[in-house]
Design an enzyme around this catalytic site. Structure first.
Site, PDB file in Angstrom:
ATOM      1  N   HIS A   7       0.828 -12.338   7.763  1.00  0.00           N
ATOM      2  CA  HIS A   7       0.186 -11.475   6.767  1.00  0.00           C
ATOM      3  C   HIS A   7      -1.327 -11.648   6.776  1.00  0.00           C
ATOM      4  CE1 HIS A   7       4.190 -10.868   5.106  1.00  0.00           C
ATOM      5  NE2 HIS A   7       4.330 -12.176   5.050  1.00  0.00           N
ATOM      6  N   ASN A  26      -0.096 -14.153  -5.595  1.00  0.00           N
ATOM      7  CA  ASN A  26       1.182 -13.873  -4.927  1.00  0.00           C
ATOM      8  C   ASN A  26       1.543 -12.397  -5.031  1.00  0.00           C
ATOM      9  OD1 ASN A  26       3.971 -13.967  -4.092  1.00  0.00           O
ATOM     10  ND2 ASN A  26       3.947 -16.136  -4.608  1.00  0.00           N
ATOM     11  N   GLN A  82       8.434 -25.192   0.525  1.00  0.00           N
ATOM     12  CA  GLN A  82       9.658 -24.967   1.289  1.00  0.00           C
ATOM     13  C   GLN A  82       9.255 -25.148   2.756  1.00  0.00           C
ATOM     14  OE1 GLN A  82      12.483 -22.571  -1.262  1.00  0.00           O
ATOM     15  NE2 GLN A  82      10.977 -21.017  -0.723  1.00  0.00           N
ATOM     16  N   GLN A  89      11.934 -21.488   3.630  1.00  0.00           N
ATOM     17  CA  GLN A  89      10.592 -21.016   3.993  1.00  0.00           C
ATOM     18  C   GLN A  89      10.699 -19.654   4.682  1.00  0.00           C
ATOM     19  OE1 GLN A  89       8.468 -23.557   6.751  1.00  0.00           O
ATOM     20  NE2 GLN A  89       6.483 -22.627   6.269  1.00  0.00           N
ATOM     21  N   VAL A  91       7.630 -17.629   5.105  1.00  0.00           N
ATOM     22  CA  VAL A  91       6.358 -17.426   5.806  1.00  0.00           C
ATOM     23  C   VAL A  91       6.015 -18.742   6.499  1.00  0.00           C
ATOM     24  CG1 VAL A  91       3.911 -16.836   5.599  1.00  0.00           C
ATOM     25  CG2 VAL A  91       5.584 -15.716   4.107  1.00  0.00           C
ATOM     26  N   HIS A  93       3.779 -20.630   7.571  1.00  0.00           N
ATOM     27  CA  HIS A  93       2.393 -21.089   7.411  1.00  0.00           C
ATOM     28  C   HIS A  93       2.462 -21.909   6.119  1.00  0.00           C
ATOM     29  CE1 HIS A  93      -2.125 -19.706   7.129  1.00  0.00           C
ATOM     30  NE2 HIS A  93      -1.977 -20.974   6.783  1.00  0.00           N
ATOM     31  N   HIS A  95       2.453 -23.583   2.696  1.00  0.00           N
ATOM     32  CA  HIS A  95       1.898 -23.140   1.415  1.00  0.00           C
ATOM     33  C   HIS A  95       2.549 -23.909   0.286  1.00  0.00           C
ATOM     34  CE1 HIS A  95       5.166 -20.491   2.691  1.00  0.00           C
ATOM     35  NE2 HIS A  95       5.502 -20.360   1.423  1.00  0.00           N
ATOM     36  N   HIS A  97       3.523 -23.606  -3.536  1.00  0.00           N
ATOM     37  CA  HIS A  97       3.683 -22.682  -4.658  1.00  0.00           C
ATOM     38  C   HIS A  97       3.257 -23.431  -5.924  1.00  0.00           C
ATOM     39  CE1 HIS A  97       6.710 -19.813  -2.726  1.00  0.00           C
ATOM     40  NE2 HIS A  97       6.786 -20.830  -1.897  1.00  0.00           N
TER      41      HIS A  97
HETATM   42  P1  AMP Z   1       8.375 -19.129   1.034  1.00  0.00           P
HETATM   43  O1  AMP Z   1       9.671 -18.384   0.847  1.00  0.00           O
HETATM   44  O2  AMP Z   1       8.359 -20.500   0.438  1.00  0.00           O
HETATM   45  O3  AMP Z   1       7.912 -19.111   2.474  1.00  0.00           O
HETATM   46  O4  AMP Z   1       7.292 -18.336   0.183  1.00  0.00           O
HETATM   47  C1  AMP Z   1       6.586 -17.228   0.649  1.00  0.00           C
HETATM   48  C2  AMP Z   1       5.742 -16.753  -0.502  1.00  0.00           C
HETATM   49  O5  AMP Z   1       4.726 -15.916   0.025  1.00  0.00           O
HETATM   50  C3  AMP Z   1       6.520 -15.925  -1.555  1.00  0.00           C
HETATM   51  O6  AMP Z   1       6.184 -16.389  -2.841  1.00  0.00           O
HETATM   52  C4  AMP Z   1       5.990 -14.509  -1.307  1.00  0.00           C
HETATM   53  O7  AMP Z   1       6.004 -13.732  -2.477  1.00  0.00           O
HETATM   54  C5  AMP Z   1       4.578 -14.797  -0.827  1.00  0.00           C
HETATM   55  N1  AMP Z   1       3.971 -13.747   0.008  1.00  0.00           N
HETATM   56  C6  AMP Z   1       4.512 -13.155   1.107  1.00  0.00           C
HETATM   57  N2  AMP Z   1       3.639 -12.275   1.628  1.00  0.00           N
HETATM   58  C7  AMP Z   1       2.518 -12.313   0.854  1.00  0.00           C
HETATM   59  C8  AMP Z   1       1.276 -11.622   0.870  1.00  0.00           C
HETATM   60  N3  AMP Z   1       0.974 -10.712   1.801  1.00  0.00           N
HETATM   61  N4  AMP Z   1       0.370 -11.896  -0.094  1.00  0.00           N
HETATM   62  C9  AMP Z   1       0.658 -12.816  -1.052  1.00  0.00           C
HETATM   63  N5  AMP Z   1       1.808 -13.501  -1.115  1.00  0.00           N
HETATM   64  C10 AMP Z   1       2.739 -13.266  -0.189  1.00  0.00           C
END
Ligand code: AMP
Length: 150
Positions: A7, A26, A82, A89, A91, A93, A95, A97
């Site tokens: 993203h 988010n 995650q 998980q 995404v 990358h 992160h 939360h």
């Molecule tokens: P996870 O499932 O732990 O990998 O969390 C991914 C998080 O990224 C979720 O809270 C999504 O809502 C958030 N997310 C995914 N794409 C975007 C984006 N383009 N901008 C902001 N948050 C995002």
């Protein structure tokens, strides 16, 4: 503009940056104030963070946790990482939360984990860029007011 996995995160949605990390609002928050803090480098797994990235990321997350507690007038916050597909998980990358909590926000406190999974699998709850930018602007002001460093 910064990358979050596949993203692209618009600068207007980023409310804090350091040399190695950034925080952004988010697109599908499970609760008001649900934000994410990531390393700038696309690091797929928590165990791939360099020692410098690790320190920078958690230092930022700690300061932003204070910001959210102040803004949302709460002493409680859920932090989640995650790490890996089997941990939920989506995404790839790293992160953190950050989710400010309120009494009674879920029937059972731990229901938040099921909600993270449910929201992850929907495409219907995506917020508009304008809504995300307005939220980021509020936090940018607070970052300045609270003297949160990079
Ligand atoms: P996870 O499932 O732990 O990998 O969390 C991914 C998080 O990224 C979720 O809270 C999504 O809502 C958030 N997310 C995914 N794409 C975007 C984006 N383009 N901008 C902001 N948050 C995002």
């Amino acid at each position: 503009m910064l990358k979050f996995g596949q993203h692209v995160i618009q600068q207007s949605c980023v409310f804090w940056e350091s040399k190695l990390s950034f925080a952004f609002v988010n697109i599908k928050p499970v609760l008001p104030g649900h934000v994410l803090v990531s390393p700038k480098r696309i690091v797929p797994s928590f165990t791939n963070l360099s020692p410098e990235e690790n320190v920078d990321l958690f230092k930022g997350a700690q300061q932003l946790a204070s910001l959210l507690k102040t803004h949302y007038k709460t002493e409680s916050l859920t932090l989640v990482v995650q790490d890996g597909v089997d941990a939920g998980q989506s995404v790839h990358h790293v992160h953190i939360h950050l989710m400010p909590r309120q009494a009674g926000d879920f029937a059972n406190n731990d229901d938040i984990y099921g909600e993270i999974e449910r929201v992850d699998s929907t495409t219907s709850e995506i917020r508009s860029e304008m809504e995300m930018e307005s939220e980021a602007m509020i936090y940018k002001e607070l970052v300045k007011e609270m003297g949160i460093t990079s």
